[in-house]
Motif scaffolding. Structure first.
Motif, short mmCIF file in Angstrom:
data_model
loop_
_atom_site.label_atom_id
_atom_site.label_comp_id
_atom_site.label_asym_id
_atom_site.label_seq_id
_atom_site.Cartn_x
_atom_site.Cartn_y
_atom_site.Cartn_z
N GLU A 198 0.82 -1.22 0.00
CA GLU A 198 0.00 0.00 0.00
C GLU A 198 0.86 1.28 0.00
OE1 GLU A 198 -4.12 -0.80 2.08
OE2 GLU A 198 -2.53 -1.40 3.47
N GLU A 201 1.05 6.53 -4.88
CA GLU A 201 1.41 6.63 -6.30
C GLU A 201 2.76 7.33 -6.46
OE1 GLU A 201 -2.72 5.38 -6.57
OE2 GLU A 201 -1.67 6.78 -5.25
N VAL A 499 -2.66 -1.38 -12.50
CA VAL A 499 -2.47 -0.95 -11.11
C VAL A 499 -3.54 -1.58 -10.24
CG1 VAL A 499 -2.14 1.02 -9.57
CG2 VAL A 499 -1.71 1.30 -12.00
N GLY A 501 -4.78 -1.91 -5.98
CA GLY A 501 -4.55 -1.28 -4.68
C GLY A 501 -5.84 -1.11 -3.89
N VAL A 506 -1.13 1.61 -3.28
CA VAL A 506 -0.91 0.67 -4.39
C VAL A 506 -0.35 -0.64 -3.84
CG1 VAL A 506 0.39 0.26 -6.51
CG2 VAL A 506 -0.53 2.53 -6.03
N LEU A 509 1.89 -3.07 -9.37
CA LEU A 509 2.00 -2.24 -10.57
C LEU A 509 2.75 -3.05 -11.61
CD1 LEU A 509 2.01 0.43 -12.21
CD2 LEU A 509 4.05 1.09 -10.96
N LEU A 527 -1.04 6.99 -13.41
CA LEU A 527 -1.24 6.63 -12.01
C LEU A 527 -2.40 7.40 -11.39
CD1 LEU A 527 2.47 6.31 -10.81
CD2 LEU A 527 0.73 4.52 -10.62
N HIS A 531 -5.85 5.75 -10.01
CA HIS A 531 -6.31 5.95 -8.63
C HIS A 531 -7.80 6.29 -8.61
CE1 HIS A 531 -7.02 8.21 -4.87
NE2 HIS A 531 -6.19 7.33 -4.36
N ARG A 534 -9.76 3.17 -9.56
CA ARG A 534 -9.74 2.19 -8.47
C ARG A 534 -10.73 2.59 -7.37
NH1 ARG A 534 -4.56 2.75 -6.99
NH2 ARG A 534 -4.74 3.43 -4.82
#
Length: 714
Positions: A198, A201, A499, A501, A506, A509, A527, A531, A534
């Motif tokens: 975790e 980015e 990616v 996470g 994250v 990758l 990224l 995010h 995600r």
């Protein structure tokens, strides 16, 4: 060959000396390099065929990484006592090397190239993969084969105290929050493979840039080595573009091809394009002089497809399925879809679907892996299956391929840091992701599906995990980063950027670049968009399930833990294991005993686990005055009754201790075979036990209705 003098070149990299050597071993290969880093030695050989086969439709590059057991002073296990089919580690490393070198061969180069890596010496602290990648780069650089290298490679670790670590050892990786491998040329990063605990980015991007900076030493050293030892460069001129045919098909059919790419349904779109391609081949291809062949027409048709789709994306026009660049396709989530599985989920994102099942087992069910640096037990297995029906094809059904192993490992990396340890959750787990539909990243759908299925199973994962695949189309200085790419966008694009996470950071990758010139800015945008995507997917998943269920499925094995005195371990095991075998046979529970006295019980039902627990307690428990037991009357005498209150342990209930009144005969109150509740009054120095029934209180009798009561059975 004896006239060839061995040539070597050494340089410092990550605090260690790297030595590249050629002209000593494997001199009949097109290029061969022995790369040494401390005690790790890898022989890399490149063999390239001078002539391509006529009408070769693809570039036949193959990479084979092989770990030899003698490298670590070991004899292989098994009946044959020799290396067999590639291990998962060897397959993954072969892919790791293939991915950054493949884009560096010139377009149109169709000669067969085979790269073979043999790990011939290895220590127990360093993964040989970085050594193998540098050896490959050097062997290709000196081979004379057309190759836009050399490449460099580095592993990056990260700790909160020390920051980024270059080429960390196995020991350092145990405490590292990151395990990332980066490879690329002097100017560009071409490949990233990583798992993380975790990280943000920014921390992930920083690791990529750190690796790129550090491996420049390797690139420069290999350039110098190749300048001194390289063979003459092969002459290779790609076939001239068929500009007239391109113009003809583009002008006559370009609009219809573009219209076909407005059909959002994948199979329907493929049907329209297939019919159109057949029409173009029928109209333009032939055997007469001046007419193009059917293969030429198909090749130009594909080229125009690619150009049209890419041009639309860069201009900011709607994508193939009508979305903009940042929108995730519709998501559907179901859990508990398989009644007999311990946990299950069906995750659908657009036309990509994963059916994921979780199975729990005992720690004995973990996978034993014999590796160069030692034998490991993997208690978290992740298997990914990609059947041909998932893309509407009737294909070959066989063993697990390299792609399936690679995608399964990527999905596993995405969720690994959230999986509870053995102390918290002492189960072995197998997660299987069946890809039932595919159009865009199925490995990231597997991450989402695994997270959901594990929560459904009651596995206490820290947080839900989701994954997303990003793409890129770059034309000159113009570029577009695409969220949640389709299969066609992956095929026609310049980057595959996956990616995984949580809402914290994250966890995995993976990046593969097909072109030079991916900038820090592009990776940063990718990224950032990943995010946002995600976060959206995690929100959709949370509508159905947002945390692990508090109890395991009724189908899952029940686990109980207890502690016994280390002096009692052999009593539980018994002579030749007889006692523990009897417990297993009678209760149906599996019993694992550790050296520290920890006992783990795995059973098909709670009743089975309780029965096994009670049997063990009865063996290890020493009779103490005041303790209360449920026992059986085994013999009647004039003066009282003998009661077995623990296996192999009897005590006497005197006639005066049977009832709270005077009785004439023992059999007036109890008979042989009766179950009675007794309290220990005394244990004399010869181990004889005095019992009482009259001293047992009503409250103590009621306690035996509790599930944890010790029950003695014959």
């Amino acid at each position: 060959m004896s006239h060839l003098t061995p040539k070597s070149h050494s340089f410092e990299f990550g605090g260690k000396t790297v030595t590249l050597e050629t002209n000593r071993v494997a001199r009949q290969a097109t290029g061969a390099v022995l790369c040494t880093i401390d005690e790790t030695v890898v022989l890399a050989t490149v063999v390239a065929v001078k002539e391509a086969r006529p009408d070769q439709p693809f570039f036949p590059l193959s990479v084979h990484y092989q770990e030899k057991y003698y490298a670590a002073g070991k004899i292989p296990g098994g009946y044959l006592k020799r290396e067999g089919r590639p291990s998962e580690k060897e397959t993954l490393t072969s892919r790791l090397i293939d991915r950054p070198i493949r884009p560096l061969f010139p377009k149109g180069f169709m000669n067969e190239v085979q790269v073979v890596l043999n790990v011939v010496s290895a220590n127990k602290e360093d993964d040989p993969d970085i050594c193998a990648m540098l050896a490959t780069s050097a062997a290709l650089a000196i081979s004379g084969v057309p190759f836009a290298g050399p490449i460099g490679a580095a592993r990056v670790g990260y700790t909160d105290d020390d920051g980024y670590l270059l080429n960390p050892t196995y020991t350092q990786l145990k405490t590292s929050r990151l395990n990332m491998v980066v490879a690329g040329t002097k100017d560009a990063v071409l490949m990233v493979e990583s798992e993380a605990d975790e990280l943000t980015e920014d921390q992930m991007l920083g690791a990529v840039l750190f690796a790129h900076e550090e491996y420049q030493k390797a690139v420069s050293a290999i350039e110098a080595f190749a300048a001194e030892n390289g063979k003459p460069k092969w002459e290779f001129t790609p076939a001239a573009e068929k500009t007239d045919l391109i113009e003809q098909i583009s002008s006559q059919y370009g609009t219809r091809i573009a219209d076909a790419y407005q059909v959002s349904d994948k199979m329907e779109r493929y049907g329209v394009l297939s019919a159109l391609k057949a029409e173009v081949v029928e109209a333009l291809a032939g055997d007469e002089e001046g007419q193009p062949s059917a293969d030429d027409v198909k090749g130009v048709f594909a080229k125009i497809e690619k150009q049209l789709v890419r041009a639309r994306i860069v201009k900011g026009e709607p994508r193939i399925d009508g979305r903009d660049n940042k929108t995730v396709r519709p998501i559907e989530v179901e859990v508990g879809v398989l009644p007999s599985a311990h946990g299950s989920a069906l995750f659908t994102r657009g036309e990509t679907q994963a059916l994921v099942a979780v199975t729990l087992g005992t720690l004995r069910d973990g996978k034993m892996e014999d590796m160069l640096h030692g034998t490991m037990t993997d208690n978290f297995m992740f298997h990914y299956n990609f059947p041909p029906f998932s893309v509407g094809e009737a294909g070959r059904m066989g063993g697990v391929g390299r792609r399936e192993i690679g995608h399964g490992r990527l999905a596993k990396r995405g969720i690994l840091s959230l999986v509870p340890n053995e102390e918290t959750f002492p189960y072995a787990m197998r997660v299987v992701s069946e890809i039932t539909e595919s159009n865009g990243s199925s490995s990231m759908a597997s991450v989402c599906g695994a997270s959901l299925a594990m929560m459904d199973a009651g596995v206490p994962i820290k947080r839900p995990v989701a994954g997303i695949a990003m793409g890129l189309v770059k034309e000159g200085d113009d570029f577009a980063v695409l969220t949640d790419i389709l299969g066609d966008e992956d095929h026609l694009g310049d980057m595959d950027f996956k990616v995984a996470g949580t809402d914290v950071g994250v966890t995995a990758l993976q990046m593969d670049i097909k072109i030079q010139g991916i900038t820090e800015q592009i990776m940063e945008i990718a990224l950032e968009q990943a995010h946002a995507a995600r976060t959206h997917i995690l929100g959709e998943m949370a509508h159905v399930i947002s945390s692990s269920r508090t109890e395991l499925s009724d189908n899952a094995p029940t686990m109980d833990t207890m502690k016994v005195d280390t002096d009692k371990i052999r009593d539980v095991i018994g002579k030749g294991g007889a006692t523990i075998r009897a417990i297993v046979e009678e209760t149906g529970a599996q019993v694992d005993i550790q050296d520290d006295g920890t006992v783990r019980l795995y059973a098909p039902t709670k009743e089975s686990a309780l029965a096994a627990r009670n049997k063990i307690l009865s063996i290890v428990t020493e009779p103490e005055p005041g303790s209360v037991y449920q026992g059986k009357v085994v013999r009647i005498a004039d003066f009282g009754a003998f009661v077995q209150f623990l296996p192999g342990k009897d005590g006497l209930v005197h006639i005066s201790q049977i009832a709270d009144r005077r009785i004439a005969k023992v059999t007036d109150e109890i008979n042989e075979g009766d179950t009675v509740i007794v309290k220990i009054l005394d244990v004399d120095n010869r181990g004889r036990v005095k019992l009482s029934m009259r001293e047992v209180t009503a409250e103590e009798k009621a306690g035996f209705e509790d599930a944890d009561a010790v029950i003695v059975e014959e």
